[in-house]
Design an enzyme around this catalytic site. Sequence first.
Site, PDB file in Angstrom:
ATOM      1  N   ASP A 218       0.971  -1.107   0.013  1.00 39.11           N
ATOM      2  CA  ASP A 218      -0.060   0.085   0.066  1.00 39.11           C
ATOM      3  C   ASP A 218       0.892   1.160   0.081  1.00 39.11           C
ATOM      4  O   ASP A 218       1.938   1.363   0.464  1.00 39.11           O
ATOM      5  CB  ASP A 218      -0.762   0.149   1.239  1.00 39.11           C
ATOM      6  CG  ASP A 218      -1.916  -1.119   1.193  1.00 39.11           C
ATOM      7  OD1 ASP A 218      -2.182  -1.627   0.351  1.00 39.11           O
ATOM      8  OD2 ASP A 218      -2.511  -1.211   2.398  1.00 39.11           O
ATOM      9  N   LYS A 219       0.150   2.322  -0.426  1.00 37.17           N
ATOM     10  CA  LYS A 219       1.061   3.572  -0.578  1.00 37.17           C
ATOM     11  C   LYS A 219       1.446   3.928   0.816  1.00 37.17           C
ATOM     12  O   LYS A 219       0.675   3.697   1.718  1.00 37.17           O
ATOM     13  CB  LYS A 219       0.098   4.744  -0.950  1.00 37.17           C
ATOM     14  CG  LYS A 219       0.650   6.005  -1.232  1.00 37.17           C
ATOM     15  CD  LYS A 219      -0.272   7.207  -1.811  1.00 37.17           C
ATOM     16  CE  LYS A 219       0.394   8.466  -1.694  1.00 37.17           C
ATOM     17  NZ  LYS A 219      -0.575   9.494  -2.066  1.00 37.17           N
TER      18      LYS A 219
END
Length: 179
Positions: free
Chosen positions: A7-8
Site C-alpha cells: 500500500d502507498k
Amino acid sequence: GIVHRLDKNTTGCIVVAKTDLAHWKLARQFERREPIKAYLAIVHGQIDGPGGVIDVPIGKHPTIREAHAVRHDHMGKPSVTLYRVRERYRGYCLVEAELKTGRTHQIRVHFDHVGHAIFGDPVYGGRDKRLKGITPMFRTEALRLLKLTDRQMLHAASLGFEHPDSHETMVLEADLPAD
C-alpha cells in the site's frame, strides 16, 4: 518486474524478479498465497488478549472509490489476518500481523473494522477520527505523534517464499524505518 505491491506509504519488503521466467514463477506463488507475509503495525487502543484472527470478507467500498471495506454481500472476498500483540503502550499496541489472504488494504481494513485502526492511516480512521474517544492526556500525546509522521505505521517486516531457480526457502527481512 515487481511481483507484488505494498500500500502507498507502507514500508518494508518487496520482491522484484530479474527475469520474465522468475517473475512468472514468483507471481504464481503469490496467486496460490504460498509466501508468508508478516507485518508490524502500531494500532490505536488496547487489544484484549495476546492475539487472534480477523476473518471477515473485504471488497470495494460502496461509496469511496479508492477505499475497501468489510463486505458481507456478493462483493466481499474471503480475507484472513492472524495477529499477535508484541508490545503495549499507553493508548496503543504494536502488533504483528500475518496475511493468509492478500486483499487490497487488508490489514488496514481489518484493524479499523475491529476498532483498532492503524496509527496515522489517513483512509481508515487512524488519524484525527480516532482521537475523539481518547482521554485528554493521550489525545495530546497522539497529536504530537501524528505531527512526526504523514503515513500509516505499517511495515512489511518479513517475506518468505521459494526462490524461483534454486527452490531454496528465502526469508527477507526489512529493518524498521526511522519513524
